[in-house]
Design an enzyme around this catalytic site. Structure first.
Site, PDB file in Angstrom:
ATOM      1  N   LYS A  54       0.826  -1.209   0.000  1.00 63.58           N
ATOM      2  CA  LYS A  54       0.000   0.000   0.000  1.00 63.58           C
ATOM      3  C   LYS A  54       0.858   1.256   0.000  1.00 63.58           C
ATOM      4  O   LYS A  54       0.544   2.244  -0.686  1.00 63.58           O
ATOM      5  CB  LYS A  54      -0.943  -0.030   1.209  1.00 63.58           C
ATOM      6  N   GLN A  98      -4.235  -1.578   9.912  1.00 67.76           N
ATOM      7  CA  GLN A  98      -4.075  -2.900   9.323  1.00 67.76           C
ATOM      8  C   GLN A  98      -4.626  -3.975  10.266  1.00 67.76           C
ATOM      9  O   GLN A  98      -4.268  -4.038  11.440  1.00 67.76           O
ATOM     10  CB  GLN A  98      -2.594  -3.168   9.031  1.00 67.76           C
ATOM     11  N   ASP A 121     -11.089   2.642   4.412  1.00 66.84           N
ATOM     12  CA  ASP A 121     -11.373   1.209   4.344  1.00 66.84           C
ATOM     13  C   ASP A 121     -12.874   0.946   4.301  1.00 66.84           C
ATOM     14  O   ASP A 121     -13.311  -0.155   3.966  1.00 66.84           O
ATOM     15  CB  ASP A 121     -10.778   0.478   5.549  1.00 66.84           C
TER      16      ASP A 121
END
Length: 295
Positions: A54, A98, A121
């Protein structure tokens, strides 16, 4: 029959090129550079790999990225402090925590601490609620990437029977909703299967579109797939392989070899859904930066 392989890398490449173009235009017009804040707790190899990918995508697209690494022993308070620092940083438009998190940390509390306007997200209750009632929101990256792949591959969803295997908050539930909504890549009739489904194959063999996200290698075999179905394999599992340089190889939740003989189209692992997840994360970060100008 040999399945058509759906190249997620190529679709992700086209999406990323458009994202980069819009990011350059935004910077030239306003001076704003999209910024992504990444928080990694612990040293899980898979999580480190995902975060690195990412951050690499940020560099390629010209985004600003900032990383906060916490030890596996980090407390809930330490994680919340890091989230709040990114919440209050005007150079950070999107925040990624994460997952998974160590067991001493309340995952739900961590997600709820993220400013919904920076929740790229699409996991906060605010964005999930907005998605369910059709309001503008950040869509979860993997489900959104799957819809983009279906559209780009010319796979019709309207009126089709889509079967989703898995009911996680990250993939199963949101992709089921996106498939049934009245929008491009939607209008499907959706069945969701899970660990309490008594005869999984009875349902998977009915699917025109089969999406498998169980987190278990080779959950679905070719014998469980309807001839000509479009099969989207979301799983990424490490299995031992003495012939591989790293001692393991990656396989999906679908048994690729047998599925390839039955399915009409099939995503590979790796190279299928994974690149699209990152591409949609970058899209959401760009959108968050664009929205920030109106606040």
């Amino acid at each position: 029959m040999t399945a058509r392989i759906l190249d997620g890398k190529q679709v992700a490449k086209r999406i990323s090129e458009e994202t980069a173009r819009q990011a350059r235009e935004l910077k030239e017009r306003t001076g704003v550079v999209p910024g992504l804040g990444v928080i990694l707790v612990g040293d899980d190899p898979a999580s480190i790999s995902y975060v690195t990918a990412k951050e690499r995508a940020c560099a390629v697209l010209g985004f600003h990225s900032s990383e906060c690494r916490l030890p596996a022993t980090a407390t809930q308070a330490e994680l919340l402090k890091a989230i709040h620092q990114f919440n209050n940083d005007p150079a950070i438009h999107g925040i990624l925590v994460q997952l998974p998190l160590p067991r001493q940390i309340d995952e739900h509390a961590a997600i709820e601490a993220i400013n919904p306007d920076k929740d790229v997200d699409g996991f906060t209750p605010v964005n999930v609620g907005r998605m369910l009632i059709g309001q503008p929101c950040f869509l979860p990256c993997t489900p959104h990437g799957i819809i983009k792949l279906l559209i780009a591959s010319g796979i019709e969803t309207k009126g089709q029977h889509a079967v989703v295997v898995g009911r996680s908050n990250i993939v199963g539930k949101p992709v089921a909703h996106l498939l049934m909504r009245k929008a491009p890549g939607g209008n499907a009739t959706v069945t969701v299967c899970h660990t309490a489904t008594p005869d999984l194959a009875e349902f998977t063999r009915q699917a025109d579109i089969l999406i498998v996200a169980t987190g278990r290698p080779r959950t679905v075999t070719g014998a469980m797939i309807k001839s000509g179905a479009a099969v989207i394999d979301v799983g990424v599992n490490r299995v031992p392989d003495e012939t591989a340089a790293k001692g393991y190889r990656l396989v999906g939740d679908v048994e690729f070899e047998s599925a390839c003989e039955v399915a009409g189209s099939l995503t590979p692992v790796p190279g299928g859904v994974g690149p699209l997840t990152i591409a949609m994360l970058m899209c959401n970060t760009l959108e968050a930066a664009q929205r920030s100008l109106n606040k």
